[in-house]
Design a protein around this motif. Structure first.
Motif, PDB file in Angstrom:
ATOM      1  N   MET A   1       7.066  54.632  46.230  1.00  0.00           N
ATOM      2  CA  MET A   1       8.388  54.682  46.871  1.00  0.00           C
ATOM      3  C   MET A   1       9.289  55.713  46.202  1.00  0.00           C
ATOM      4  SD  MET A   1      10.558  51.348  48.004  1.00  0.00           S
ATOM      5  CE  MET A   1      11.160  50.830  46.393  1.00  0.00           C
ATOM      6  N   GLY A   2       8.938  56.165  44.982  1.00  0.00           N
ATOM      7  CA  GLY A   2       9.770  57.165  44.337  1.00  0.00           C
ATOM      8  C   GLY A   2      10.319  56.681  43.016  1.00  0.00           C
ATOM      9  N   ASP A  20      10.087  53.899  37.749  1.00  0.00           N
ATOM     10  CA  ASP A  20       9.227  53.949  38.923  1.00  0.00           C
ATOM     11  C   ASP A  20       9.651  52.818  39.857  1.00  0.00           C
ATOM     12  OD1 ASP A  20       6.757  52.861  40.457  1.00  0.00           O
ATOM     13  OD2 ASP A  20       6.121  54.860  39.805  1.00  0.00           O
ATOM     14  N   ALA A  21       9.962  53.166  41.092  1.00  0.00           N
ATOM     15  CA  ALA A  21      10.517  52.170  42.013  1.00  0.00           C
ATOM     16  C   ALA A  21       9.517  51.079  42.377  1.00  0.00           C
ATOM     17  CB  ALA A  21      11.012  52.859  43.290  1.00  0.00           C
ATOM     18  N   ASP A  22       8.218  51.352  42.275  1.00  0.00           N
ATOM     19  CA  ASP A  22       7.210  50.355  42.651  1.00  0.00           C
ATOM     20  C   ASP A  22       6.876  49.393  41.515  1.00  0.00           C
ATOM     21  OD1 ASP A  22       6.689  51.200  45.347  1.00  0.00           O
ATOM     22  OD2 ASP A  22       5.764  52.982  44.487  1.00  0.00           O
ATOM     23  N   ALA A 419      18.481  49.132  37.951  1.00  0.00           N
ATOM     24  CA  ALA A 419      17.473  49.990  38.582  1.00  0.00           C
ATOM     25  C   ALA A 419      16.643  49.203  39.602  1.00  0.00           C
ATOM     26  CB  ALA A 419      16.555  50.594  37.513  1.00  0.00           C
ATOM     27  N   ARG A 420      16.332  47.959  39.280  1.00  0.00           N
ATOM     28  CA  ARG A 420      15.558  47.120  40.220  1.00  0.00           C
ATOM     29  C   ARG A 420      16.370  46.867  41.487  1.00  0.00           C
ATOM     30  NH1 ARG A 420      13.600  40.884  39.308  1.00  0.00           N
ATOM     31  NH2 ARG A 420      12.015  40.820  40.957  1.00  0.00           N
ATOM     32  N   GLN A 421      17.684  46.675  41.324  1.00  0.00           N
ATOM     33  CA  GLN A 421      18.534  46.509  42.504  1.00  0.00           C
ATOM     34  C   GLN A 421      18.533  47.785  43.352  1.00  0.00           C
ATOM     35  OE1 GLN A 421      22.910  46.718  42.487  1.00  0.00           O
ATOM     36  NE2 GLN A 421      22.912  44.523  42.943  1.00  0.00           N
ATOM     37  N   PRO A 438      13.153  40.691  46.489  1.00  0.00           N
ATOM     38  CA  PRO A 438      13.269  41.881  45.634  1.00  0.00           C
ATOM     39  C   PRO A 438      11.905  42.449  45.270  1.00  0.00           C
ATOM     40  CG  PRO A 438      13.777  39.885  44.388  1.00  0.00           C
ATOM     41  CD  PRO A 438      13.612  39.471  45.808  1.00  0.00           C
ATOM     42  N   PRO A 439      11.860  43.714  44.830  1.00  0.00           N
ATOM     43  CA  PRO A 439      10.582  44.303  44.405  1.00  0.00           C
ATOM     44  C   PRO A 439       9.988  43.537  43.232  1.00  0.00           C
ATOM     45  CG  PRO A 439      12.441  45.703  43.759  1.00  0.00           C
ATOM     46  CD  PRO A 439      12.981  44.637  44.646  1.00  0.00           C
ATOM     47  N   MET A 440       8.677  43.370  43.245  1.00  0.00           N
ATOM     48  CA  MET A 440       7.990  42.644  42.174  1.00  0.00           C
ATOM     49  C   MET A 440       7.676  43.617  41.038  1.00  0.00           C
ATOM     50  SD  MET A 440       8.005  39.618  43.282  1.00  0.00           S
ATOM     51  CE  MET A 440       6.905  38.823  42.107  1.00  0.00           C
ATOM     52  N   TRP A 441       8.507  43.587  40.024  1.00  0.00           N
ATOM     53  CA  TRP A 441       8.291  44.460  38.864  1.00  0.00           C
ATOM     54  C   TRP A 441       7.606  43.685  37.756  1.00  0.00           C
ATOM     55  CZ3 TRP A 441      13.038  48.136  37.742  1.00  0.00           C
ATOM     56  CH2 TRP A 441      13.153  49.054  38.801  1.00  0.00           C
TER      57      TRP A 441
END
Length: 478
Positions: A1-2, A20-22, A419-421, A438-441
């Motif tokens: 995702m960027g 890293d957005a992913d 950053a996660r937001q 939300p993204p799973m980091w």
């Protein structure tokens, strides 16, 4: 995702992480102190922009597609009708607003009335209290105030080029004292009660919403307060609590609903995901350890910890109620600390050192029990702060808390949460992420400590502490 960036504007500095957005992997970092001496009560918010620019130097943000903003809570930026600051931002928890807090409590009819209205009772640091102080001590500035923003609202607004639309998020709004996490609505009447007249308040947008896009096409997410951003950066969820060890202490946990607490011990905040973040604060945490170290002529907390490890659980019968600055949990504002169980065999430095650690942790366990008593599930406890690394804390905490204890490696969790937001808002805008998920980091690297066979001993120590507290302050938690 960027790639995305999170910036955290704390009371002393700006820190930026590029991720890293992913996966959430931190790729680059930047740091700069605010150009401000010490920690004043009033700060020109331009100082935040100056340190932001310095932290982002050297092309740090090249290729970044979205930015999230976390900032110190309780900082109020009063603006006039043209969007200029009426006076410097009111920051921190300085004691000048204590009288204003008491005035506000009385003006609405007591602590219970405030708890029912907005989920918290005014304290000196809160924005609503600062507005009352401004009204009483700087009436001209109060009269010129037309718009109220918090630190992260103001920074987001600046990054977007000062648009007509001004936004905030649930997390930041829930700490103001004039927005209710339970109803999801402002109480404009409480702003008027404090400031003396109505003002414009920022629009509260959702956790995955974007506040806007810069002229260069950079997406700016909703932003949030430091507490909520750090919780999001840690990845805590239902069943998790966070115990922060500063001079004072705080205990917070994720919960599906807002908790209204008529005693005022629980501050009902919203988190950065759409859930709730009830918080209980103690006035005495690491200051208890520092006091004990000075009393024993020890130069640092590591020496105090090493000494405490020479004692045994229960400190040979010594119990310290660590209410050195009075206490908020339980609500005993005018008390002092109490040391009991003195016998000839217990009057040794190592037992006093152990009693200091156990007293601090039992005080925080009391705060945890306030949440548990309201149905909050606590399966594991994240322990934050430099004191979490001390061997005496790690040895005693799991058994005293009655839960698994996780000690994350030090990292910029508020900036990572911001950053996660940003990654969430970017994914939603691109159609690759659900606005509710939300993204799973990857979670933080951490030490995991289990109560194990020490649980029974720890609970006996805890009961010894509770017995002393009840004898000394009967019904303090009723």
């Amino acid at each position: 995702m960027g790639i995305v960036a999170g910036l955290d504007s704390s009371p002393e500095f700006t820190r930026i992480v590029v991720c890293d957005a992913d996966t959430g992997a931190v790729l680059k970092q930047g740091y700069a102190p605010h150009p401000v001496e010490g920690r004043p009560s009033d700060v020109d918010p331009q100082a935040w922009l100056l340190s932001l620019g310095e932290a982002a130097g050297g092309g740090l943000l090249e290729g970044v597609q979205a930015i999230g903003v976390s900032a110190q809570q309780n900082a109020v930026v009063p603006l006039d009708a043209q969007g200029n600051t009426v006076r410097p931002a009111m920051v921190g928890g300085d004691k000048r607003a204590q009288v204003a807090a008491a005035d506000l409590v009385d003006a609405l009819g007591g602590r219970e009335a405030w708890a029912q209205s907005v989920g918290c009772v005014p304290q000196a640091a809160q924005p609503v209290t600062k507005l009352r102080w401004l009204n009483k001590t700087e009436p001209d500035a109060a009269l010129r105030t037309a718009v109220l923003l918090q630190a992260h609202d103001w920074l987001v607004w600046q990054l977007l080029g000062r648009p007509v639309r001004r936004t905030t998020d649930r997390g930041g709004a829930s700490g103001t004292g004039y927005w209710s996490a339970a109803t999801g609505a402002y109480r404009s009447d409480l702003v008027e009660l404090a400031l003396g007249h109505p003002v414009m308040l920022p629009e509260v947008i959702g956790p995955s919403d974007a506040a806007g896009t810069t002229p260069e096409g950079l997406l700016i997410s909703a932003g949030t307060g430091e507490t909520m951003a750090a919780a999001f950066g840690l990845g805590i969820g239902l069943g998790d609590a966070v115990v922060s060890l500063g001079a004072s202490g705080s205990v917070m946990a994720v919960h599906p609903e807002a908790l209204v607490d008529n005693t005022g011990m629980i501050t009902s905040l919203a988190d950065a995901t759409g859930m709730h973040l009830p918080v209980v604060t103690t006035l005495n945490a690491v200051r208890t350890l520092r006091g004990a170290a000075e009393m024993l002529s020890l130069g640092d907390l590591e020496s105090l910890s090493d000494l405490a490890m020479k004692s045994t659980p229960g400190a040979h019968g010594l119990v310290l109620l660590p209410y050195l600055e009075g206490e908020r949990t339980p609500n005993l504002p005018h008390t002092a600390g109490t040391l009991t169980g003195l016998r000839r065999e217990s009057m040794r430095p190592e037992h006093l050192a152990r009693a200091a650690f156990e007293g601090m942790l039992c005080g925080l366990a009391d705060a945890l029990d306030v949440l548990r008593g309201r149905g909050v599930e606590v399966r594991r406890v994240f322990l934050l702060g430099a004191a979490a690394e001390l061997s005496a804390v790690q040895a005693a905490a799991p058994a005293l808390f009655g839960a698994q204890v996780v000690v994350p490696q030090p990292a910029d969790y508020a900036a990572i949460g911001a950053a996660r937001q940003a990654a969430w808002a970017l994914g939603v805008s691109q159609g690759t992420l659900d606005p509710r998920t939300p993204p799973m980091w990857q979670g933080p690297a951490a030490q995991v400590l289990e109560p194990g066979e020490e649980l029974a001993v720890g609970q006996a120590v805890r009961q010894q502490y509770v017995s002393v507290r009840e004898q000394t302050y009967p019904g303090a938690f009723r």
